[in-house]
Design a protein around this motif. Structure first.
Motif, PDB file in Angstrom:
ATOM      1  N   SER A  95       0.745  -1.213   0.103  1.00  0.00           N
ATOM      2  CA  SER A  95       0.014  -0.071   0.116  1.00  0.00           C
ATOM      3  C   SER A  95       0.856   1.318  -0.040  1.00  0.00           C
ATOM      4  O   SER A  95       2.000   1.483   0.553  1.00  0.00           O
ATOM      5  CB  SER A  95      -0.776   0.193   1.281  1.00  0.00           C
ATOM      6  N   TRP A  96       0.330   2.368  -0.661  1.00  0.00           N
ATOM      7  CA  TRP A  96       1.162   3.540  -0.756  1.00  0.00           C
ATOM      8  C   TRP A  96       1.408   4.346   0.819  1.00  0.00           C
ATOM      9  O   TRP A  96       2.163   4.853   1.165  1.00  0.00           O
ATOM     10  CB  TRP A  96       0.356   4.687  -1.608  1.00  0.00           C
ATOM     11  N   LYS A  97       0.186   3.574   1.632  1.00  0.00           N
ATOM     12  CA  LYS A  97       0.258   4.244   2.967  1.00  0.00           C
ATOM     13  C   LYS A  97       1.641   3.545   3.638  1.00  0.00           C
ATOM     14  O   LYS A  97       2.158   4.197   4.589  1.00  0.00           O
ATOM     15  CB  LYS A  97      -1.025   3.942   3.596  1.00  0.00           C
ATOM     16  N   GLN A  98       1.935   2.486   3.352  1.00  0.00           N
ATOM     17  CA  GLN A  98       2.809   1.614   3.855  1.00  0.00           C
ATOM     18  C   GLN A  98       4.257   2.087   3.497  1.00  0.00           C
ATOM     19  O   GLN A  98       5.162   2.310   4.280  1.00  0.00           O
ATOM     20  CB  GLN A  98       2.923   0.361   3.779  1.00  0.00           C
ATOM     21  N   VAL A  99       4.284   2.612   2.384  1.00  0.00           N
ATOM     22  CA  VAL A  99       5.651   3.236   1.831  1.00  0.00           C
ATOM     23  C   VAL A  99       5.834   4.760   2.641  1.00  0.00           C
ATOM     24  O   VAL A  99       6.792   4.985   2.915  1.00  0.00           O
ATOM     25  CB  VAL A  99       5.587   3.519   0.180  1.00  0.00           C
ATOM     26  N   VAL A 100       4.725   5.380   2.664  1.00  0.00           N
ATOM     27  CA  VAL A 100       4.666   6.762   3.448  1.00  0.00           C
ATOM     28  C   VAL A 100       5.089   6.589   4.932  1.00  0.00           C
ATOM     29  O   VAL A 100       6.007   7.353   5.305  1.00  0.00           O
ATOM     30  CB  VAL A 100       3.211   7.386   3.471  1.00  0.00           C
ATOM     31  N   ASN A 101       4.574   5.107   5.438  1.00  0.00           N
ATOM     32  CA  ASN A 101       4.937   4.961   6.731  1.00  0.00           C
ATOM     33  C   ASN A 101       6.285   4.777   6.942  1.00  0.00           C
ATOM     34  O   ASN A 101       7.139   5.150   7.871  1.00  0.00           O
ATOM     35  CB  ASN A 101       4.142   3.615   7.346  1.00  0.00           C
ATOM     36  N   ASN A 102       6.906   4.071   5.920  1.00  0.00           N
ATOM     37  CA  ASN A 102       8.403   3.614   6.051  1.00  0.00           C
ATOM     38  C   ASN A 102       9.415   5.209   5.788  1.00  0.00           C
ATOM     39  O   ASN A 102      10.196   5.191   6.489  1.00  0.00           O
ATOM     40  CB  ASN A 102       8.803   2.842   4.726  1.00  0.00           C
ATOM     41  N   ILE A 103       8.636   5.968   5.097  1.00  0.00           N
ATOM     42  CA  ILE A 103       9.343   7.327   4.615  1.00  0.00           C
ATOM     43  C   ILE A 103       9.109   8.051   6.092  1.00  0.00           C
ATOM     44  O   ILE A 103      10.356   8.904   6.545  1.00  0.00           O
ATOM     45  CB  ILE A 103       8.829   7.951   3.559  1.00  0.00           C
TER      46      ILE A 103
END
Length: 263
Positions: A95-103
């Motif tokens: 999910s794009w939310k997971q990528v944002v969370n990693n950032i």
């Protein structure tokens, strides 16, 4: 369908498959935090090498025992790729939310940096965020001599490896005239097995690549050149196998090192 056209179609499909390798690693990196990239890169590349080892051994045994021929191998390859494609659709989404969370996690670790650009809260904002970051990331990444060095070496090495892999089979075929049971598959199996072992070993040793990276690249490249020259001049098929195994093993290990340094 004539033979030349079949080869052309095969190379096109192979090119698409090779290009999808980027997507597969992007997927893997999207699932994990940056400090895990080295371990993930090593294990995924080692797994790929181990899979190739099994495939090469199976294919060679199939030919030696005359259970199947090269057409059988091509057909099996097609079926396995179709099955792999099905599994790709079954993999969990990133999910794009997971990528944002990693950032966000990565930014929180950079205490020295005082301010960060606001993170997106919707998918449309995420798309715009990534587009805006493309230019700044490109300048930031490729103005870094360390990353530039490994990137240039990787680009040249992968092109050379593709040429050698195709050239090697042709050259081996000239030496193996009249040999109905060539052992090329076992040579490929050995190099992938050796690469698997060394990829896993390099992951366990904390090496300062800022200090030793250039030395390793120069020494490895010189050794590769020597063994390729020997490979092209000898008429001994077993010496050719040895040179081929050495070159291909070094390539796979060094590409893994380059990949985790760049990532």
């Amino acid at each position: 369908m004539n033979d030349v056209f079949s080869q052309q179609v095969g190379h096109i499909m192979w090119g698409i498959s090779a290009a999808s390798d980027i997507g597969s690693y992007s997927y893997v990196y999207g699932k994990f935090e940056k400090d895990q990239y080295k371990k993930i890169t090593s294990w995924t590349r080692a797994a790929a090498m181990a899979g190739r080892t099994g495939g090469y051994i199976f294919a060679q045994l199939l030919i030696l025992t005359h259970i199947g021929n090269y057409m059988t191998l091509n057909q099996m390859n097609l079926y396995i790729l179709c099955i792999a494609l099905v599994f790709c659709f079954l993999l969990p989404r990133v999910s794009w939310k997971q990528v944002v969370n990693n950032i966000a996690i990565e930014q929180s670790k950079k205490q020295a940096q005082k301010s960060h650009s606001p993170l997106p809260t919707s998918f449309s904002e995420y798309v715009l965020y990534r587009l805006k970051k493309l230019k700044s990331d490109f300048i930031k990444v490729y103005s870094n001599p360390f990353i530039l060095k490994w990137s240039l070496w990787w680009a040249m090495a992968i092109c050379m490896s593709y040429q050698v892999s195709l050239y090697a089979q042709t050259l081996l075929g000239q030496v193996q005239v009249g040999d109905d049971n060539p052992l090329n598959g076992f040579a490929d199996a050995i190099y992938t097995f050796v690469a698997t072992v060394f990829i896993l070993l390099t992951n366990r040793f904390p090496i300062n690549w800022d200090k030793w990276g250039e030395t390793v690249l120069v020494v490895t490249s010189l050794l590769d050149a020597v063994f390729l020259a020997l490979f092209s001049q000898t008429n001994s098929v077993y010496l050719m196998y040895f040179c081929y195994i050495f070159y291909r093993s070094c390539y796979q290990v060094m590409v893994t090192i380059a990949q985790w340094n760049i990532a």
